[in-house]
Design a protein around this motif. Structure first.
Motif, mmCIF file in Angstrom:
data_model
loop_
_atom_site.group_PDB
_atom_site.id
_atom_site.type_symbol
_atom_site.label_atom_id
_atom_site.label_comp_id
_atom_site.label_asym_id
_atom_site.label_seq_id
_atom_site.Cartn_x
_atom_site.Cartn_y
_atom_site.Cartn_z
ATOM 1 N N TYR A 1 14.303 -9.773 -30.849
ATOM 2 C CA TYR A 1 15.014 -10.222 -29.489
ATOM 3 C C TYR A 1 13.910 -11.111 -28.636
ATOM 4 N N LEU A 2 14.558 -12.234 -28.431
ATOM 5 C CA LEU A 2 13.674 -13.179 -27.547
ATOM 6 C C LEU A 2 12.521 -13.791 -28.463
ATOM 7 N N GLN B 1 26.104 -15.465 -25.471
ATOM 8 C CA GLN B 1 25.286 -16.765 -26.048
ATOM 9 C C GLN B 1 24.264 -15.811 -26.997
ATOM 10 N N HIS B 2 24.619 -15.746 -28.189
ATOM 11 C CA HIS B 2 24.090 -14.922 -29.164
ATOM 12 C C HIS B 2 22.750 -15.330 -29.712
ATOM 13 N N CYS B 3 22.625 -16.601 -30.008
ATOM 14 C CA CYS B 3 21.496 -17.175 -30.238
ATOM 15 C C CYS B 3 21.436 -18.755 -30.181
ATOM 16 N N VAL C 1 16.161 -19.154 -31.540
ATOM 17 C CA VAL C 1 15.846 -18.018 -30.675
ATOM 18 C C VAL C 1 16.982 -16.786 -30.706
ATOM 19 N N ASN C 2 16.524 -15.747 -30.951
ATOM 20 C CA ASN C 2 17.625 -14.681 -30.790
ATOM 21 C C ASN C 2 17.777 -14.164 -29.298
ATOM 22 N N ASN C 3 18.924 -14.486 -29.053
ATOM 23 C CA ASN C 3 19.164 -13.949 -27.483
ATOM 24 C C ASN C 3 19.887 -12.742 -27.187
ATOM 25 N N SER C 4 20.181 -12.016 -28.286
ATOM 26 C CA SER C 4 20.959 -10.694 -28.501
ATOM 27 C C SER C 4 20.124 -9.579 -28.815
#
Length: 328
Positions: A108-109, A76-78, A92-95
């Motif tokens: 990140y986050l 789940q990249h973003c 949101v950047n999840n990676s």
């Protein structure tokens, strides 16, 4: 092929997770891609996920990118979310491998806003794994009211003295099409869609009449058309050929090999034979490399004959006239 008769395009939109109208689309930035990913409302709101996980809203498959890049894409990249209150969209950047919006890294986050037309790239700026976001509620100014209801305009492909051609997403099936728009010169004003005289409007009506009855794999198909009864603004939606035209291909490669030339020529002969065999015959009168479109960038791409007219009316008007053969 008949023109669309949808009376309420918003209510006719495909159902997405129980929601009849997507709040936006993500379109893979690859010329071969012809359908947008519809972003629908879920049980947690207007939320969409991008990654290589199978349950992501936009799941990046290993066949779409090189293996080295695919392995860097998180499950789940973003995440994209549209606010239920003010309608603004954020990402949101999840990676830790990075998400980029219009070339800028999102930490990140961390969260940042995105707008209609923003490009989202995974892992690095300019990544082949990239998408463009289009907001369903974006309105392209000064165009046909019906056009904005049925389509989301993505960008302008070409613009001339008397009209323009845009890429657009057809809302009811998420297909990407080319939309030609014109406005009568009698209206004046500063329209983004430029204006044409009565002859140009008549040429467009002629184009609509002809293309609504043609059905050949090597002739551009019309998918929709409309005229605004209050302003006479008109649009014509056509299937999108993503490979450019033959003139540009010749410029890029210098010349076509004999096998490719035969492949192109056989298709053109088939299309012209079809046109001349109609009753009355359809005569193109301006068949040249600039009017021969390619469906993709492949060497042996299918060709599509497009309709254009003399510069005295509009570069985007029809040059195919249902008439008997004549010397011009």
């Amino acid at each position: 092929m008949s023109t669309s008769t949808v009376s309420n395009p918003e209510s006719a939109t495909s159902s997405i997770n129980g929601n009849r109208t997507p709040w936006g689309w993500l379109v893979w930035n690859d010329p071969k891609w012809k359908v947008g990913f519809a972003l629908g409302t879920t049980e947690i709101g207007n939320v969409a996920t991008i990654g290589r996980g199978l349950f992501c809203t936009v799941s990046v498959q290993p066949t779409l990118v090189e293996n080295a890049l695919f392995e860097r894409i998180s499950r789940q990249h973003c995440t994209l979310e549209k606010s239920m209150e003010d309608g603004k969209v954020t990402i949101v950047n999840n990676s830790q491998n990075g998400t980029f919006v219009n070339g800028e890294r999102v930490n990140y986050l961390r969260t940042r806003p995105i707008n209609h037309g923003s490009v989202v790239a995974l892992c690095y700026a300019g990544s082949p794994a990239s998408f463009t976001f289009y907001d369903n509620y974006h309105r392209f100014s000064d165009v046909n009211f019906v056009l904005n209801n049925r389509y989301v305009v993505m960008d302008v492909l070409a613009k001339g003295s008397f009209g323009q051609v845009c890429r657009a997403i057809r809302k009811h099936d998420h297909t990407i099409v080319a939309v030609k728009t014109v406005t009568p010169a009698t209206l004046g004003g500063t329209f983004t869609t430029t204006s044409v005289g009565p002859g140009g409007l008549e040429a467009l009506r002629n184009e609509i009449q002809i293309l609504s009855t043609t059905d050949h794999p090597c002739i551009i198909k019309m998918v929709d058309s409309s005229s605004d009864v209050t302003t006479s603004k008109m649009f014509l939606a056509l299937e999108l050929a993503n490979g450019g035209d033959l003139q540009q291909r010749l410029h890029d490669v210098g010349y076509l090999s004999e096998p490719v030339s035969r492949f192109v020529f056989v298709q053109l002969v088939s299309a012209i034979k079809y046109c001349h065999g109609r009753s009355p015959p359809i005569v193109h009168r301006d068949l040249n490399p600039a009017n021969i479109l390619l469906v993709n960038a492949d060497e042996f791409a299918r060709v599509k004959i497009a309709a254009k007219s003399s510069a005295t009316e509009s570069r985007f008007m029809l040059k195919m006239n249902a008439s008997t053969y004549n010397s011009d």
